[in-house]
Scaffold this motif. Sequence first.
Motif, PDB file in Angstrom:
ATOM      1  N   HIS A 119      -8.674  -9.557  24.091  1.00 10.11           N
ATOM      2  CA  HIS A 119      -9.087 -10.413  22.972  1.00 10.11           C
ATOM      3  C   HIS A 119      -9.261  -9.599  21.696  1.00 10.11           C
ATOM      4  CE1 HIS A 119     -10.930 -13.664  20.750  1.00 10.11           C
ATOM      5  NE2 HIS A 119     -11.986 -12.899  20.512  1.00 10.11           N
ATOM      6  N   ALA A 120      -9.803  -8.388  21.822  1.00  7.95           N
ATOM      7  CA  ALA A 120      -9.979  -7.533  20.644  1.00  7.95           C
ATOM      8  C   ALA A 120      -8.631  -7.128  20.062  1.00  7.95           C
ATOM      9  CB  ALA A 120     -10.795  -6.300  21.008  1.00  7.95           C
ATOM     10  N   ASN A 121      -7.670  -6.847  20.941  1.00  5.34           N
ATOM     11  CA  ASN A 121      -6.342  -6.445  20.475  1.00  5.34           C
ATOM     12  C   ASN A 121      -5.586  -7.594  19.819  1.00  5.34           C
ATOM     13  OD1 ASN A 121      -6.844  -3.940  21.581  1.00  5.34           O
ATOM     14  ND2 ASN A 121      -5.569  -4.255  23.392  1.00  5.34           N
ATOM     15  N   ASP A 122      -5.731  -8.795  20.387  1.00  4.89           N
ATOM     16  CA  ASP A 122      -4.963  -9.956  19.923  1.00  4.89           C
ATOM     17  C   ASP A 122      -5.887 -11.166  19.833  1.00  4.89           C
ATOM     18  OD1 ASP A 122      -2.000  -9.022  19.919  1.00  4.89           O
ATOM     19  OD2 ASP A 122      -2.777  -8.327  21.849  1.00  4.89           O
ATOM     20  N   PRO A 123      -6.744 -11.217  18.805  1.00  8.09           N
ATOM     21  CA  PRO A 123      -7.752 -12.273  18.722  1.00  8.09           C
ATOM     22  C   PRO A 123      -7.185 -13.671  18.538  1.00  8.09           C
ATOM     23  CG  PRO A 123      -7.726 -10.933  16.727  1.00  8.09           C
ATOM     24  CD  PRO A 123      -6.876 -10.228  17.724  1.00  8.09           C
ATOM     25  N   ASP A 124      -5.925 -13.772  18.152  1.00 10.47           N
ATOM     26  CA  ASP A 124      -5.334 -15.091  17.936  1.00 10.47           C
ATOM     27  C   ASP A 124      -4.669 -15.666  19.181  1.00 10.47           C
ATOM     28  OD1 ASP A 124      -6.117 -15.067  15.261  1.00 10.47           O
ATOM     29  OD2 ASP A 124      -4.265 -14.095  14.613  1.00 10.47           O
ATOM     30  N   LEU A 140      -5.606 -14.688  28.360  1.00 16.89           N
ATOM     31  CA  LEU A 140      -6.239 -13.380  28.504  1.00 16.89           C
ATOM     32  C   LEU A 140      -6.446 -12.954  29.952  1.00 16.89           C
ATOM     33  CD1 LEU A 140      -8.804 -13.706  25.584  1.00 16.89           C
ATOM     34  CD2 LEU A 140      -6.702 -12.340  25.613  1.00 16.89           C
ATOM     35  N   GLU A 141      -6.926 -13.858  30.804  1.00 20.59           N
ATOM     36  CA  GLU A 141      -7.198 -13.447  32.183  1.00 20.59           C
ATOM     37  C   GLU A 141      -5.924 -13.132  32.956  1.00 20.59           C
ATOM     38  OE1 GLU A 141      -9.643 -14.835  36.164  1.00 20.59           O
ATOM     39  OE2 GLU A 141     -10.265 -15.561  34.200  1.00 20.59           O
ATOM     40  N   ASN A 183       5.211 -14.570  11.559  1.00 22.93           N
ATOM     41  CA  ASN A 183       3.811 -14.233  11.841  1.00 22.93           C
ATOM     42  C   ASN A 183       3.542 -14.083  13.336  1.00 22.93           C
ATOM     43  OD1 ASN A 183       3.084 -14.345   9.039  1.00 22.93           O
ATOM     44  ND2 ASN A 183       3.139 -16.583   9.221  1.00 22.93           N
ATOM     45  N   THR A 184       4.560 -13.672  14.074  1.00 23.03           N
ATOM     46  CA  THR A 184       4.395 -13.350  15.496  1.00 23.03           C
ATOM     47  C   THR A 184       4.927 -11.947  15.730  1.00 23.03           C
ATOM     48  OG1 THR A 184       6.553 -14.239  16.186  1.00 23.03           O
ATOM     49  CG2 THR A 184       4.679 -15.777  16.158  1.00 23.03           C
ATOM     50  N   GLY A 185       4.523 -11.358  16.866  1.00 18.17           N
ATOM     51  CA  GLY A 185       4.953 -10.013  17.206  1.00 18.17           C
ATOM     52  C   GLY A 185       5.806 -10.001  18.454  1.00 18.17           C
ATOM     53  N   HIS A 186       5.494  -9.092  19.386  1.00 20.81           N
ATOM     54  CA  HIS A 186       6.320  -8.922  20.576  1.00 20.81           C
ATOM     55  C   HIS A 186       6.137 -10.062  21.567  1.00 20.81           C
ATOM     56  CE1 HIS A 186       8.602  -7.046  23.679  1.00 20.81           C
ATOM     57  NE2 HIS A 186       7.555  -6.783  24.442  1.00 20.81           N
ATOM     58  N   HIS A 230      12.543 -14.291  18.372  1.00 23.66           N
ATOM     59  CA  HIS A 230      11.894 -13.045  17.968  1.00 23.66           C
ATOM     60  C   HIS A 230      10.889 -13.301  16.859  1.00 23.66           C
ATOM     61  CE1 HIS A 230      14.083 -12.274  14.083  1.00 23.66           C
ATOM     62  NE2 HIS A 230      14.938 -13.114  14.634  1.00 23.66           N
ATOM     63  N   GLY A 231      10.049 -12.288  16.621  1.00 22.42           N
ATOM     64  CA  GLY A 231       9.029 -12.376  15.591  1.00 22.42           C
ATOM     65  C   GLY A 231       9.310 -11.416  14.451  1.00 22.42           C
ATOM     66  N   ASP A 232       8.247 -10.816  13.916  1.00 23.25           N
ATOM     67  CA  ASP A 232       8.347  -9.897  12.779  1.00 23.25           C
ATOM     68  C   ASP A 232       8.166  -8.461  13.261  1.00 23.25           C
ATOM     69  OD1 ASP A 232       8.516 -12.062  10.941  1.00 23.25           O
ATOM     70  OD2 ASP A 232       6.331 -12.265  10.965  1.00 23.25           O
ATOM     71  N   THR A 233       9.060  -7.580  12.854  1.00 25.47           N
ATOM     72  CA  THR A 233       8.956  -6.187  13.294  1.00 25.47           C
ATOM     73  C   THR A 233       7.661  -5.546  12.815  1.00 25.47           C
ATOM     74  OG1 THR A 233      10.324  -5.564  11.395  1.00 25.47           O
ATOM     75  CG2 THR A 233      11.428  -5.811  13.512  1.00 25.47           C
ATOM     76  N   GLU A 234       7.161  -5.959  11.652  1.00 23.80           N
ATOM     77  CA  GLU A 234       5.905  -5.366  11.173  1.00 23.80           C
ATOM     78  C   GLU A 234       4.710  -5.772  12.028  1.00 23.80           C
ATOM     79  OE1 GLU A 234       6.892  -8.790   8.237  1.00 23.80           O
ATOM     80  OE2 GLU A 234       7.963  -7.290   9.419  1.00 23.80           O
ATOM     81  N   ARG A 235       4.890  -6.769  12.866  1.00 26.17           N
ATOM     82  CA  ARG A 235       3.838  -7.172  13.807  1.00 26.17           C
ATOM     83  C   ARG A 235       4.155  -6.739  15.236  1.00 26.17           C
ATOM     84  NH1 ARG A 235       0.688 -12.747  13.181  1.00 26.17           N
ATOM     85  NH2 ARG A 235      -0.067 -11.754  15.093  1.00 26.17           N
TER      86      ARG A 235
END
Length: 267
Positions: A159-164, A170-171, A242-245, A210-215
Amino acid sequence: MSASMFDVRGRTAHLAWYRTDEAIADVAFLHGFSDSAQCWEPLLDEMPGIHALAIDARGHGESGLPEEPFRYTALRDDAALVLSSQPRDGGMVVVGHSMGAMSAAYLAAARPDLVRAVVLEDPPTGGADAHQQDEPWSEPPWLTEIRALDLPARVAQGHANDPDWPNDELEPWATSKAQLNPHMFDLPYQDPLPLTDLLTEITCPVLLIHGDTERGSLISTEYAERCTRAAAGDFNATHIPNTGHSVHRDNRQQYLAALAAFLNHHR
């Protein structure tokens, strides 16, 4: 999240697999590195009406780990073994994330009889030296740190790494990290072929998400355009901003919309 998304569980050789019901599956799901089949449950909970099959990759979840090099050809053959054991006329749509997406690409290229269409969520791009001999590899430090924690602490760290991320992600994510077989890192490893090379061999419809390389996305818009030019068959790339991997975790609703539209055409 429903606790009973996977009503049918089984094994084929060293591989654990799960189905949402007794029907022959029409969509197969291949998870990413250090995840497990259970990580698809939150997504499947919002996809009523599909008959899904999810497979634990070798060394992940409840699957065994054969004493041989960890290669994408082996992951391909694992998926083919399970799909061949419960075949569907015309093949299944195969959905993969990260390592699972590259495995799905290898499978679609080699076994068009098993794959009617393929969804690739942020696969690695691969490397030109993938034909070289196997190399040693090591557990990523972030994974070592996560695996040293107990389950509540892993959930909190996730959750701390990916709060959104939705809470129901998470589990399963945290549980899968403890299931990973660390002996995997004692085995030789081989990088995958370039994705653009594989796409020249894939004739079924392909959706690249795919998402954004900066994320953290592995696929840039420029590389997605290269994939479009390389593809032998019907190919579409969808960028979800506004998404990552982990696109399906970062923006589940847009991912589901893209996936549902593709499945409506090809399932």
